[in-house]
Design a protein around this motif. Structure first.
Motif, PDB file in Angstrom:
ATOM      1  N   LEU A 142      60.401  76.733 -22.465  1.00  0.00           N
ATOM      2  CA  LEU A 142      59.104  77.375 -22.733  1.00  0.00           C
ATOM      3  C   LEU A 142      58.658  77.003 -24.149  1.00  0.00           C
ATOM      4  CD1 LEU A 142      56.869  79.309 -21.857  1.00  0.00           C
ATOM      5  CD2 LEU A 142      58.289  81.190 -22.642  1.00  0.00           C
ATOM      6  N   GLU A 143      57.637  76.176 -24.250  1.00  0.00           N
ATOM      7  CA  GLU A 143      57.120  75.722 -25.542  1.00  0.00           C
ATOM      8  C   GLU A 143      55.974  76.615 -25.977  1.00  0.00           C
ATOM      9  OE1 GLU A 143      56.142  74.625 -28.837  1.00  0.00           O
ATOM     10  OE2 GLU A 143      57.714  73.284 -28.070  1.00  0.00           O
ATOM     11  N   PRO A 144      56.148  77.384 -27.069  1.00  0.00           N
ATOM     12  CA  PRO A 144      55.088  78.277 -27.521  1.00  0.00           C
ATOM     13  C   PRO A 144      53.771  77.562 -27.843  1.00  0.00           C
ATOM     14  CG  PRO A 144      57.155  78.870 -28.554  1.00  0.00           C
ATOM     15  CD  PRO A 144      57.376  77.566 -27.838  1.00  0.00           C
ATOM     16  N   LEU A 145      53.810  76.298 -28.205  1.00  0.00           N
ATOM     17  CA  LEU A 145      52.574  75.589 -28.561  1.00  0.00           C
ATOM     18  C   LEU A 145      52.009  74.752 -27.419  1.00  0.00           C
ATOM     19  CD1 LEU A 145      53.458  74.494 -32.206  1.00  0.00           C
ATOM     20  CD2 LEU A 145      51.946  76.348 -31.464  1.00  0.00           C
ATOM     21  N   LEU A 187      64.896  79.048 -29.375  1.00  0.00           N
ATOM     22  CA  LEU A 187      65.559  79.454 -28.133  1.00  0.00           C
ATOM     23  C   LEU A 187      64.630  79.315 -26.929  1.00  0.00           C
ATOM     24  CD1 LEU A 187      67.545  82.571 -29.374  1.00  0.00           C
ATOM     25  CD2 LEU A 187      68.500  80.392 -28.605  1.00  0.00           C
ATOM     26  N   LEU A 188      63.366  79.669 -27.108  1.00  0.00           N
ATOM     27  CA  LEU A 188      62.405  79.514 -26.002  1.00  0.00           C
ATOM     28  C   LEU A 188      62.262  78.045 -25.616  1.00  0.00           C
ATOM     29  CD1 LEU A 188      59.666  82.115 -27.019  1.00  0.00           C
ATOM     30  CD2 LEU A 188      61.326  82.280 -25.135  1.00  0.00           C
ATOM     31  N   ARG A 189      62.242  77.159 -26.593  1.00  0.00           N
ATOM     32  CA  ARG A 189      62.177  75.723 -26.271  1.00  0.00           C
ATOM     33  C   ARG A 189      63.394  75.295 -25.470  1.00  0.00           C
ATOM     34  NH1 ARG A 189      60.789  75.498 -31.809  1.00  0.00           N
ATOM     35  NH2 ARG A 189      58.534  75.518 -32.017  1.00  0.00           N
ATOM     36  N   ARG A 190      64.565  75.804 -25.843  1.00  0.00           N
ATOM     37  CA  ARG A 190      65.793  75.467 -25.101  1.00  0.00           C
ATOM     38  C   ARG A 190      65.701  75.952 -23.662  1.00  0.00           C
ATOM     39  NH1 ARG A 190      71.103  76.984 -28.365  1.00  0.00           N
ATOM     40  NH2 ARG A 190      72.010  76.172 -26.447  1.00  0.00           N
ATOM     41  N   ALA A 191      64.981  77.054 -23.451  1.00  0.00           N
ATOM     42  CA  ALA A 191      64.814  77.596 -22.098  1.00  0.00           C
ATOM     43  C   ALA A 191      63.665  76.936 -21.343  1.00  0.00           C
ATOM     44  CB  ALA A 191      64.574  79.118 -22.173  1.00  0.00           C
ATOM     45  N   LEU A 238      58.501  85.581 -18.821  1.00  0.00           N
ATOM     46  CA  LEU A 238      59.194  85.885 -20.066  1.00  0.00           C
ATOM     47  C   LEU A 238      59.317  87.397 -20.169  1.00  0.00           C
ATOM     48  CD1 LEU A 238      60.357  85.085 -22.846  1.00  0.00           C
ATOM     49  CD2 LEU A 238      58.000  85.101 -23.715  1.00  0.00           C
ATOM     50  N   ILE A 239      60.539  87.865 -20.449  1.00  0.00           N
ATOM     51  CA  ILE A 239      60.785  89.303 -20.574  1.00  0.00           C
ATOM     52  C   ILE A 239      61.491  89.570 -21.898  1.00  0.00           C
ATOM     53  CG2 ILE A 239      61.964  91.323 -19.603  1.00  0.00           C
ATOM     54  CD1 ILE A 239      61.770  90.015 -16.862  1.00  0.00           C
ATOM     55  N   LEU A 266      53.337  85.089 -30.779  1.00  0.00           N
ATOM     56  CA  LEU A 266      53.481  83.764 -30.170  1.00  0.00           C
ATOM     57  C   LEU A 266      52.462  83.516 -29.061  1.00  0.00           C
ATOM     58  CD1 LEU A 266      57.360  83.431 -30.019  1.00  0.00           C
ATOM     59  CD2 LEU A 266      55.775  82.749 -31.845  1.00  0.00           C
ATOM     60  N   ARG A 267      51.698  84.536 -28.714  1.00  0.00           N
ATOM     61  CA  ARG A 267      50.607  84.432 -27.741  1.00  0.00           C
ATOM     62  C   ARG A 267      51.076  83.952 -26.374  1.00  0.00           C
ATOM     63  NH1 ARG A 267      45.711  82.321 -31.660  1.00  0.00           N
ATOM     64  NH2 ARG A 267      46.035  83.931 -33.220  1.00  0.00           N
ATOM     65  N   LEU A 268      52.274  84.360 -26.014  1.00  0.00           N
ATOM     66  CA  LEU A 268      52.816  84.086 -24.690  1.00  0.00           C
ATOM     67  C   LEU A 268      52.787  85.383 -23.889  1.00  0.00           C
ATOM     68  CD1 LEU A 268      55.994  82.096 -25.775  1.00  0.00           C
ATOM     69  CD2 LEU A 268      53.949  81.129 -24.687  1.00  0.00           C
ATOM     70  N   PRO A 269      52.429  85.318 -22.610  1.00  0.00           N
ATOM     71  CA  PRO A 269      52.492  86.549 -21.822  1.00  0.00           C
ATOM     72  C   PRO A 269      53.956  86.955 -21.623  1.00  0.00           C
ATOM     73  CG  PRO A 269      51.919  84.673 -20.426  1.00  0.00           C
ATOM     74  CD  PRO A 269      51.962  84.160 -21.835  1.00  0.00           C
TER      75      PRO A 269
END
Length: 191
Positions: free
Chosen positions: A187-190, A181-185, A4-5, A20-23
């Motif tokens: 990547l689920e934040p949870l 948008l992350l879910r669409r890509a 993720l950038i 969101l605690r994602l790297p």
């Protein structure tokens, strides 16, 4: 999982995305942020958010790249980052006693996906004296903020009201829309 950038050097957007605690990594997008002739503030925010994400995705084609932009809309006129004390004071004087609509767009570019979302925040600025403007600017120095105010700091004292369905949009990254948008890509934040 692809990296993720965040296509941004904004410390405000970095702090918000970190919630969101994602790297993630940050890469400067190197995009010309000038408005096109006759471009509406909402269209400008959307175009720049997508351009930033695409610019960084071109360098990192396997990544999930987020781009974001914010434009303050004062009766159809785009107000950007003031850059200087005098420009910020002038912006705040113009906004005094008026409604300002902050258009904040976030885009994601990932393999097989380019999508954008926009959040609109309606802010009513209270009637401001020159003394109040000066006190505020000396305290917060919001010269890198669209609309010359930091709502997350003393800038809240400049306002009569804030109306939004995505509370972080006013700070510069609408996290509800970012999560979608992350879910669409993929990547689920949870997760």
């Amino acid at each position: 999982m692809p990296p993720l950038i965040l296509a941004s050097t904004s410390r405000y957007r970095q702090e918000l995305l970190a919630r969101l605690r994602l790297p993630f990594a940050c890469v400067a997008p190197h995009v010309d942020e000038a408005a096109l002739p006759g471009e509406a503030p909402a269209a400008l925010a959307e175009r720049l958010a997508l351009a930033k994400a695409r610019a960084v995705a071109a360098l990192h084609p396997d990544a999930i790249v987020l781009g974001s932009d914010q434009v303050a809309d004062l009766a159809g006129e785009a107000l950007g980052k003031p850059g200087t004390h005098d420009a910020a004071a002038a912006q705040l004087r113009r906004m005094s006693g008026r409604e300002v609509v902050f258009q904040t767009a976030v885009a994601v570019v990932a393999p097989g996906l380019a999508a954008i979302e926009r959040a609109e925040v309606r802010v009513t600025v209270r009637a401001l004296t020159d003394a109040a403007i000066e006190t505020y600017l000396q305290a917060d120095q919001p010269y890198d903020c669209a609309g010359s105010a930091k709502v997350e700091s003393l800038g809240i004292a400049l306002l009569d009201s804030v109306v939004s369905d995505d509370p972080t949009a006013l700070i510069g990254l609408p996290l509800i829309r970012t999560c979608a948008l992350l879910r669409r890509a993929g990547l689920e934040p949870l997760a």
